[in-house]
Design a protein around this motif. Structure first.
Motif, PDB file in Angstrom:
ATOM      1  N   ARG A  60      12.266 -13.076  -1.388  1.00  0.00           N
ATOM      2  CA  ARG A  60      11.349 -12.360  -0.499  1.00  0.00           C
ATOM      3  C   ARG A  60       9.965 -13.004  -0.518  1.00  0.00           C
ATOM      4  N   LYS A  61       9.490 -13.352  -1.716  1.00  0.00           N
ATOM      5  CA  LYS A  61       8.150 -13.923  -1.788  1.00  0.00           C
ATOM      6  C   LYS A  61       8.122 -15.356  -1.243  1.00  0.00           C
ATOM      7  N   ARG A 100      12.827  -5.710  -0.929  1.00  0.00           N
ATOM      8  CA  ARG A 100      12.752  -5.645  -2.387  1.00  0.00           C
ATOM      9  C   ARG A 100      14.015  -5.032  -2.967  1.00  0.00           C
ATOM     10  N   GLY A 108       6.315  -4.017   4.559  1.00  0.00           N
ATOM     11  CA  GLY A 108       5.739  -5.361   4.313  1.00  0.00           C
ATOM     12  C   GLY A 108       6.087  -6.400   5.382  1.00  0.00           C
ATOM     13  N   ASP A 133      -1.483 -14.432  -1.757  1.00  0.00           N
ATOM     14  CA  ASP A 133      -0.808 -13.194  -2.152  1.00  0.00           C
ATOM     15  C   ASP A 133       0.613 -13.459  -2.657  1.00  0.00           C
ATOM     16  N   ASP A 159       2.170 -12.873  -6.796  1.00  0.00           N
ATOM     17  CA  ASP A 159       3.392 -12.154  -7.180  1.00  0.00           C
ATOM     18  C   ASP A 159       4.293 -13.017  -8.060  1.00  0.00           C
ATOM     19  N   LYS A 163      -1.177  -4.881 -11.732  1.00  0.00           N
ATOM     20  CA  LYS A 163      -1.600  -6.267 -11.436  1.00  0.00           C
ATOM     21  C   LYS A 163      -2.118  -6.925 -12.716  1.00  0.00           C
TER      22      LYS A 163
END
Ligand SMILES: Nc1ccn([C@@H]2O[C@H](COP(=O)(O)OP(=O)(O)OP(=O)(O)O)[C@@H](O)[C@H]2O)c(=O)n1
Ligand SMILES: C/C(=C\CO)CCC[C@H](C)CCC[C@H](C)CCCC(C)C
Length: 294
Positions: free
Chosen positions: A107-108, A165, A175, A208, A212, A229
């Motif tokens: 996904r990232k 996710r 997202g 971003d 992650d 975070k």
């Protein structure tokens, strides 16, 4: 003596043969006996001269042809990038299905690569004002795809596996949908003409996304005001967001779309990266959740 050499009806060149001629004012036998022949006349500077161009086209026909060419070029570019977007999502679906990478990493990586590749592809489009609308077709088609599958009107396991996710279709409406909407807005408003869109997309996609990937692996030390975070995630967001923004600005400057004062640009990009990193590190999800429950 000059000779007219014609290659095409509209283009012709005058070739001056003076340079190639041997002196003809002397007979051959005496020429060999004479110790020093008279000097050749000074050769003309241009031996190839272009004849005046006469186009068979009227200005109106030429402008119609140029418009047709731009439309063809922009539709071809949009189709190619659309195919690229489909191939990218399919490739990550393949990798997650084979358990070669985790779903969260897939996904990232789609998050990082799709936006950056989309931005890198903009110079393929023509210089017409309509070019950006053709480019926007790519995220727009993906937006429709996300809405259709997010509402479960159709099923696409590959899409769900590579960009969500937890593997729930409704996640596509969060997202990923906001992401393609931002791509559309940046392309429509800023396009290749402003560093604002380039920096925003570089921070959103590159910065971003990398926060992650690094934060999940090395984020042991959490940020005091947000336990979700980490310092590792935020510091990587700052560094990579900054480097990717500068890289993209350099790309558009080399191609001649942007003309920047680099000392000022570096300072401003560093400031923007810092602000974006601080904003990304804030516990916004928790704040919104608390506000919603009140
Ligand atoms: N500054 C950051 C940002 C992210 N992360 C890590 O990355 C994970 C995902 O964070 P986030 O970027 O908010 O992404 P998602 O929650 O997956 O959602 P979205 O990408 O849609 O924002 C966090 O749980 C955390 O482990 C981190 O350590 N430090
Ligand atoms: C997982 C994503 C966001 C959540 O953080 C990204 C979703 C991406 C879309 C499903 C696909 C978007 C494709 C781009 C509009 C175009 C990419 C073109 C390029 C040439 C690969």
């Amino acid at each position: 003596m000059s000779l007219l050499v014609s290659t095409r009806p509209s283009l012709s060149f005058r070739l001056n043969f003076n340079l190639l001629r041997r002196p003809t004012n002397l007979p051959l036998s005496s020429a060999s006996l004479t110790p020093k022949p008279p000097p050749l006349p000074t050769p003309p500077l241009h031996i190839l001269r272009r004849a005046p161009y006469s186009s068979p086209c009227t200005p109106r026909a030429a402008s119609t042809a140029a418009t047709a060419y731009s439309i063809l070029r922009d539709s071809g570019a949009a189709a190619a990038i659309l195919a690229g977007a489909y191939a990218l999502v399919s490739a990550f679906d393949f990798l997650t299905r084979r358990n070669l990478i985790e779903q969260s990493l897939s996904r990232k990586l789609v998050h990082i690569l799709s936006g950056l590749f989309f931005m890198v592809s903009w110079p393929i489009f023509s210089t017409t004002t309509e070019a950006r609308y053709f480019a926007c077709l790519v995220p727009l088609v993906n937006c429709l795809r996300l809405v259709i599958h997010g509402l479960s009107l159709a099923s696409d396991e590959g899409l769900i596996k590579s960009v969500t996710r937890e593997g729930k279709p409704e996640e596509l409406l969060r997202g990923p949908l906001y992401y393609v909407l931002i791509l559309i807005l940046c392309a429509l408003i800023f396009w290749r003409e402003s560093p604002v869109g380039v920096i925003s997309l570089a921070m959103m996609c590159g910065g971003d996304g990398i926060a992650d990937i690094i934060g999940r692996r090395f984020g042991f030390l959490k940020i005091p005001y947000n336990q979700q975070k980490s310092w590792a995630g935020s510091i990587s967001m700052f560094i990579f967001g900054f480097l990717i923004s500068i890289g993209m600005l350099q790309y558009y400057s080399v191609l001649g779309y942007l003309h920047l004062d680099w000392v000022q640009t570096v300072q401003k990009v560093a400031l923007v990266s810092l602000v974006a990193t601080v904003v990304e590190s804030l516990p916004t999800t928790e704040i919104l959740r608390t506000l919603a429950s009140e």
